[in-house]
Design a protein around this motif. Sequence first.
Motif, mmCIF file in Angstrom:
data_model
loop_
_atom_site.group_PDB
_atom_site.id
_atom_site.type_symbol
_atom_site.label_atom_id
_atom_site.label_comp_id
_atom_site.label_asym_id
_atom_site.label_seq_id
_atom_site.Cartn_x
_atom_site.Cartn_y
_atom_site.Cartn_z
ATOM 1 N N UNK A 16 0.825 -1.210 0.000
ATOM 2 C CA UNK A 16 0.000 0.000 0.000
ATOM 3 C C UNK A 16 0.857 1.257 0.000
ATOM 4 N N UNK A 17 2.008 1.199 0.668
ATOM 5 C CA UNK A 17 2.844 2.378 0.763
ATOM 6 C C UNK A 17 3.608 2.701 -0.502
ATOM 7 N N UNK A 18 4.139 1.670 -1.176
ATOM 8 C CA UNK A 18 4.983 1.912 -2.345
ATOM 9 C C UNK A 18 4.254 1.714 -3.674
ATOM 10 N N UNK A 19 3.138 1.015 -3.637
ATOM 11 C CA UNK A 19 2.407 0.766 -4.874
ATOM 12 C C UNK A 19 0.954 1.218 -4.763
ATOM 13 N N UNK A 20 0.723 2.204 -3.866
ATOM 14 C CA UNK A 20 -0.635 2.688 -3.645
ATOM 15 C C UNK A 20 -1.261 3.279 -4.894
ATOM 16 N N UNK A 21 -0.457 3.978 -5.698
ATOM 17 C CA UNK A 21 -1.010 4.586 -6.913
ATOM 18 C C UNK A 21 -1.434 3.517 -7.912
ATOM 19 N N UNK A 22 -0.621 2.462 -8.019
ATOM 20 C CA UNK A 22 -0.967 1.394 -8.946
ATOM 21 C C UNK A 22 -2.164 0.584 -8.452
ATOM 22 N N UNK A 23 -2.197 0.318 -7.136
ATOM 23 C CA UNK A 23 -3.295 -0.473 -6.574
ATOM 24 C C UNK A 23 -4.582 0.332 -6.483
ATOM 25 N N UNK A 24 -4.458 1.641 -6.277
ATOM 26 C CA UNK A 24 -5.631 2.472 -6.063
ATOM 27 C C UNK A 24 -6.116 2.387 -4.627
ATOM 28 N N UNK A 25 -7.115 3.184 -4.294
ATOM 29 C CA UNK A 25 -7.642 3.206 -2.932
ATOM 30 C C UNK A 25 -8.200 1.848 -2.527
ATOM 31 N N UNK A 26 -9.063 1.289 -3.360
ATOM 32 C CA UNK A 26 -9.693 0.017 -3.028
ATOM 33 C C UNK A 26 -8.671 -1.107 -2.952
ATOM 34 N N UNK A 27 -7.736 -1.112 -3.889
ATOM 35 C CA UNK A 27 -6.717 -2.152 -3.874
ATOM 36 C C UNK A 27 -5.863 -2.097 -2.623
ATOM 37 N N UNK A 28 -5.473 -0.895 -2.215
ATOM 38 C CA UNK A 28 -4.666 -0.741 -1.004
ATOM 39 C C UNK A 28 -5.439 -1.184 0.230
ATOM 40 N N UNK A 29 -6.708 -0.821 0.293
ATOM 41 C CA UNK A 29 -7.533 -1.226 1.432
ATOM 42 C C UNK A 29 -7.725 -2.737 1.460
ATOM 43 N N UNK A 30 -7.925 -3.332 0.303
ATOM 44 C CA UNK A 30 -8.119 -4.782 0.242
ATOM 45 C C UNK A 30 -6.854 -5.515 0.686
ATOM 46 N N UNK A 31 -5.689 -5.066 0.219
ATOM 47 C CA UNK A 31 -4.428 -5.726 0.558
ATOM 48 C C UNK A 31 -4.155 -5.649 2.057
ATOM 49 N N UNK A 32 -4.278 -4.447 2.634
ATOM 50 C CA UNK A 32 -3.959 -4.285 4.057
ATOM 51 C C UNK A 32 -4.979 -4.985 4.949
ATOM 52 N N UNK A 33 -6.261 -4.834 4.643
ATOM 53 C CA UNK A 33 -7.292 -5.494 5.451
ATOM 54 C C UNK A 33 -7.198 -7.013 5.323
ATOM 55 N N UNK A 34 -6.976 -7.488 4.111
ATOM 56 C CA UNK A 34 -6.864 -8.927 3.904
ATOM 57 C C UNK A 34 -5.691 -9.516 4.656
ATOM 58 N N UNK A 35 -4.549 -8.822 4.632
ATOM 59 C CA UNK A 35 -3.370 -9.315 5.349
ATOM 60 C C UNK A 35 -3.626 -9.377 6.852
ATOM 61 N N UNK A 36 -4.310 -8.371 7.391
ATOM 62 C CA UNK A 36 -4.582 -8.363 8.835
ATOM 63 C C UNK A 36 -5.589 -9.435 9.221
ATOM 64 N N UNK A 37 -6.613 -9.622 8.419
ATOM 65 C CA UNK A 37 -7.602 -10.650 8.738
ATOM 66 C C UNK A 37 -6.949 -12.034 8.715
ATOM 67 N N UNK A 38 -6.113 -12.282 7.713
ATOM 68 C CA UNK A 38 -5.419 -13.567 7.647
ATOM 69 C C UNK A 38 -4.485 -13.736 8.842
ATOM 70 N N UNK A 39 -3.783 -12.673 9.227
ATOM 71 C CA UNK A 39 -2.908 -12.737 10.400
ATOM 72 C C UNK A 39 -3.708 -13.012 11.667
ATOM 73 N N UNK A 40 -4.906 -12.429 11.772
ATOM 74 C CA UNK A 40 -5.753 -12.660 12.951
ATOM 75 C C UNK A 40 -6.206 -14.119 13.019
ATOM 76 N N UNK A 41 -6.554 -14.690 11.883
ATOM 77 C CA UNK A 41 -6.967 -16.102 11.862
ATOM 78 C C UNK A 41 -5.802 -16.993 12.284
ATOM 79 N N UNK A 42 -4.619 -16.724 11.744
ATOM 80 C CA UNK A 42 -3.442 -17.516 12.118
ATOM 81 C C UNK A 42 -3.084 -17.318 13.586
ATOM 82 N N UNK A 43 -3.299 -16.107 14.111
ATOM 83 C CA UNK A 43 -3.016 -15.846 15.529
ATOM 84 C C UNK A 43 -3.936 -16.668 16.426
#
Length: 644
Positions: A16-43
């Motif tokens: 999200x930080x280095x490729x935010x322009x390429x991913x766009x707002x929705x893409x950045x939100x999806x990547x960060x939220x998805x990573x956290x949700x997956x980390x929470x499940x693994x936790x």
Amino acid sequence: MDAAIVFLPLVGAFLAGFFGRQLGDRGSQFVTCGALVLAAILACVAFNDVALGHAPRTTEIFTWIASGKLDLSWSLRVDTLTAVMLVVVTVVSSVVHIYAVGYMSEDKSKPRFMAYLSLFTFFMLMLVTSDSLVQMFFGWEGVGLASYLLIGFWFDRPSANAAAIKAFLVNRVGDVGFALGIAGVFLLFGTVRLDEIFAAAPGMADKMVSVFGVEGHALTILCILLFIGAMGKSAQLGLHTWLPDAMEGPTPVSALIHAATMVTAGVFMVCRLSPLFEYAPTALELVTYVGAFTAFFAATVGLVQNDIKRVIAYSTCSQLGYMFFAAGVSAYQAAMFHLMTHAFFKALLFLGAGCVIHAMHHEQDMRRMGGLAGKIKITYIFMWVGSLALAGIGIPGVFGFAGFYSKDMILEAAYGAHSGQGMLAYWLGIGAAVLTAFYSWRLLFMTFHGRPKMPAVAAHAHEAPGIMTWPLWILVAGAIFAGLLGYPYFVGEEREAFWGESIKVLHDPIEAAHHAPGWVGILPLVAGLLGIAVACVMYLWRTGLPRWLATKLRPLYLFLLNKWYFDELYDRLFVRPALYLGRGLWEAGDRDTIDAVGPDGLAAATRDIARRFGRMQSGYVYHYAFAMLIGVVLLVSWYLFTAA
């Protein structure tokens, strides 16, 4: 799996930080939220394996530092203490990430904000999985950096910039103590690896050292230095002034900092280092006193605050005081229990306050609210559940909200310690419980009841979008059931098997707490109900009473409103002298001496010489001919003298 839990948020932050322009707002939100949700499940899976399955583990990633006696690997230590923090941090952070998608929908820098949130979470996970003090310090400083970025996210606001700088600088004061403590531990133990330190701690119980010619108990000195670091991160009395100002950041930032991450780092650190603190009783006394006075101090200030987020912020400061005085009486299990339950209901309160602010078009002053209960019913429910959990309301032996179990156990443990500092902490904790319930219901009544103070705004108030409200039901479940479900394992009959070797206690006050007189456990509930009753009288039935009291007790009211004048005191003692000294060194030293003699002086001399030579360029031929004649005479003279 452990590496994935820690590094998934970093991957999200990087993308999200280095490729935010390429991913766009929705893409950045999806990547960060998805990573956290997956980390929470693994936790949650890791918690089941490690805490409930009693299988702690350490995963070595790579060799980090190899220099002389200092040989460090980058390792992920996952025991019960870590597993609890992994679940708390990832679950709350996941909710905050998803909530932020809706809350920041109108912001122009969504990828940057989501990247900062994920980076903050990564550093906190790095901190709680540390296998050495140096690795912990890396996460510790990373959390401080990320908090600076998040608090000052709206950098076009001077108040946000000032708050970010204040948080950064105040934390540096504590971090100096932490760094000195780590250096002292290395000098004393010859290592900074936690297992090696803990194994050698009993042999150092009577070790004395000389500091500046004064002999003192080694572990006491080291633990006090380490605790100073915890005071800064966890906003304890004296180093607390950054916490309310941190409300200048967006509400998701407030929830993340105040619920599950930055401010709990100090509590975690003290509990992690329990094998050291147990052999430093004087340091534990200091922890108890600081925690107890912080709990009471912050509760008194919360009574009169009018910004909805600042009320909850001082509540956080107060609850952290409870956690610290629990650790101070060696009830580390109770401290971690309250840390866990507090994360759920405090995040719920902050994010609920964000829904209120959203409904009121970014208005945060409770004096301009009122009459919102019928407009935002779901948020009203959220705030009630969070307040009931914060106040520790429940029916003994039947059911209680999360704080009912954890806060009561802390107070019972303080009483059960049978020490002077324990009794002081108990009674200050009871006083803070009354005040906590009062200002919580003051917030509810001023915000949701009565007549709207801004009818035009209140008329258009509406519930926050589903992306903001639906994730909060996870926090509601935690605020209701976390205490009941966690009680047997954290502080009940299963606690020894549950905690294993992750917490060391020489004299267990939890056992004494279970045998305390009945009134000791009932009094906190009575205190909470008393605070609620007084709030009902003052803000529902006799609504003119608060103004009358503020007028009659104006010096006390101003004293509390101005937060015991700590900011003014620090301004007089530190800020103004530092500015005076800095300005003096700049004017007399830098400008008038160094610059005047150095670059400015050389430049002035060069200009003067150039100006003098410039005057010689008159434009008259006979002047130039005369100058040439002088030159010829000088050359001939030089030749004749050197030839002779």
